[in-house]
Write an enzyme that holds these catalytic residues in place. Structure first.
Site, PDB file in Angstrom:
ATOM      1  CD  GLU A 120     -23.471  40.249 -16.045  1.00  0.00           C
ATOM      2  OE1 GLU A 120     -22.448  40.160 -16.642  1.00  0.00           O
ATOM      3  OE2 GLU A 120     -24.519  40.139 -16.345  1.00  0.00           O
ATOM      4  CG  HIS A 154     -19.874  41.078 -18.647  1.00  0.00           C
ATOM      5  ND1 HIS A 154     -21.255  41.563 -18.380  1.00  0.00           N
ATOM      6  CD2 HIS A 154     -19.191  41.979 -19.646  1.00  0.00           C
ATOM      7  CE1 HIS A 154     -21.280  42.883 -18.953  1.00  0.00           C
ATOM      8  NE2 HIS A 154     -20.205  43.070 -19.813  1.00  0.00           N
ATOM      9  CB  SER A 176     -21.647  44.831 -22.029  1.00  0.00           C
ATOM     10  OG  SER A 176     -20.713  45.434 -21.228  1.00  0.00           O
TER      11      SER A 176
END
Length: 511
Positions: free
Chosen positions: A334, A434, A218
């Protein structure tokens, strides 16, 4: 009586041996600034050095300045505990820190290294940057723990860097005082300073300063793309791994200095700060409370002509990025499809309405690419759309730019292992959400006991970690009995992708 005395002595000796066995064995090293003392984990066969400073504390007059070099210390410095976590709000519910406190004084890193290393070893090195949108995160999180990677013969480093208002605040007066006449990007400058520290010091831990792979997830992945692009750090790395994210629109791309300064000025004047002296005089707590009340989620990174000379696409198209092997990918889900549906049900009518709203000129093409023949298919398409718009596209663009403007191999994955449902989740995730891949690729399922890991999860982790370890060691994930993972060719319209799950296998995709 003598029998009782001997029995008591036996119990005391046994107890003392037990206590002694539980006391970690100290391990001392000498680095550039002085001696440090970590400890040996006898069960894991790993030496750990936690909370090593890599720059001066960025407090007082050093607040909102590029990280400054350390001064030497004369006494042996204890490095057995994680340093303070950077200042942050409780933004993400999945973050757990092992440090004792938060502080503006946060520029510390951690090193895990095999205790079997030789004195003049030249082991590959992994430097991992945490995620959290540049507003949260910390290097002490269990999912980033470096012991498992160290057991594979890799010296592993995790790094704290400044966040939110302390890490990305820009202001005209800050730009005026800086030698490079710009401001912001302090968190990214921290990372670059940590990489220079690794270059200068990692040999003492058995690492090879010329075999450093950087990785992150990320915002950490966005950081990896940024360090590849920056003239300050691109020469300090031998490889890069990105997990979901690049500093390319729409994902935390840098803005102009003028825009960043304007955002910073708005914050300062809103709370009555009209000079840099006032801003620096305010306590950490005062500044942070104002930040939390301000409504600013975060401050953007900046095209400052120093760390970022241009945008990432411009840098990569010119071939000015670090010319190193790259392994990157993203997860199958995600972000939930409801993020695209705006809370509306997965009906044909609601889905088409949202697609038209998002893509008024090209909605027919979008509906073909993201079909909607059933409620189940709409849920999948909405999830894919939300994920692509959130972070998958920027990661793809990074992949595409590097394979077309580099002579280095580029490997792409899609992580699709659906982890067990967390205690606070009502439903099983529709795909791999995610950040869910982090403990798999770092070999840290065993440290996250909030999930009931299955044999399939453990198998996925073993395969993914081995791919990553191979890449860190050689720049190629292929070795041993793993399934072949081909690199992408610049001209390939359907570049290969490794689908990582309990039955990992290769495939091809046009996106």
């Amino acid at each position: 009586m003598m029998k009782i005395i001997f029995t008591l002595l036996f119990i005391i000796v046994y107890a003392l041996q037990g206590i002694q066995a539980q006391v970690p064995k100290p391990v001392k090293l000498t680095i550039e600034n002085g001696k440090i003392e970590g400890f040996n984990d006898d069960e894991q066969h790993v030496d750990k050095f936690l909370g090593i400073p890599y720059a001066q504390p960025p407090v007082g007059e050093l607040r909102w300045k590029a990280p400054q070099p350390l001064t030497d210390w004369s006494e042996t410095r204890d490095t057995k505990k994680f340093g303070p976590t950077p200042m942050q709000a409780d933004v993400f519910g999945d973050m757990v820190f092992r440090s004792e406190k938060m502080s503006e004084d946060c520029l510390y890193l951690n090193v895990w290294t095999p205790d079997s290393r030789k004195k003049n070893a030249a082991l590959p090195v992994l430097v991992y940057f945490y995620g959290g949108g540049y507003v949260a995160g910390g290097s002490s999180e269990p999912r980033y723990d470096g012991a498992s990677m160290a057991q594979k013969g890799i010296v592993t480093v995790t790094v704290n860097y400044r966040l939110n208002i302390f890490g990305f605040f820009a202001h005209p007066q800050l730009s005026e005082e800086a030698a490079y006449k710009a401001s912001g990007n302090y968190g990214l400058l921290d990372q670059a300073a940590a990489l220079q520290w690794v270059k200068d010091n990692i040999k003492a831990f058995g690492g090879d300063p010329d075999r450093v792979t950087i990785a992150g997830e990320s915002a950490g992945s966005i950081s990896v793309s940024s360090q590849m692009a920056s003239p300050l750090s691109k020469h300090l790395i031998a490889g890069a791994i990105g997990e979901s994210g690049a500093a390319i629109k729409p994902t935390l791309a840098p803005v102009s200095l003028e825009e960043a300064e304007s955002i910073g000025m708005k914050f300062a004047t809103t709370f009555g700060y009209y000079s840099l002296k006032e801003l620096r005089k305010a306590s950490t707590e005062e500044i942070f409370e104002k930040y939390k009340k301000s409504g600013f989620f975060g401050f953007p990174s900046v095209i400052d002509g120093y760390f970022f000379p241009k945008t990432l696409p411009e840098i990569f198209k010119a071939g000015e990025q670090s010319q190193v092997p790259l392994l990157l990918g993203w997860n199958s889900a995600e972000i939930p499809g409801m993020a695209f549906m705006q809370g509306q049900p997965y009906t044909d009518e609601a889905y088409i309405k949202n697609v038209k709203q998002a893509y008024p000129d090209t909605y027919e093409e979008v509906l073909k690419l993201y079909p909607h023949t059933s409620e189940e298919e709409i849920a999948l398409s909405a999830t894919a759309l939300a994920s692509d718009r959130f972070i998958s596209y920027s990661t793809w663009k990074w992949f595409d730019l590097h394979r077309k403007h580099s002579d280095q191999p580029v490997y792409r994955y899609l992580f699709s292992q659906i982890r067990p449902k967390a205690a606070n989740e009502e439903k099983q995730p529709i795909g791999a959400p995610h950040a869910s891949e982090i403990p798999y690729c770092m070999g840290n399922l065993y440290l996250m006991d909030e999930f009931n890991w299955t044999d399939a999860d453990k198998k996925t982790s073993a395969v993914m970690q081995q791919y990553f370890a191979n890449f860190i060691k050689t720049g190629d994930p292929n070795k041993g009995d793993l399934r072949k993972w081909p690199a992408a060719k610049p001209e390939d319209g359907t570049p290969p992708v490794m689908i990582i799950n309990a039955d990992s296998k290769g495939g091809r995709s046009s996106k």
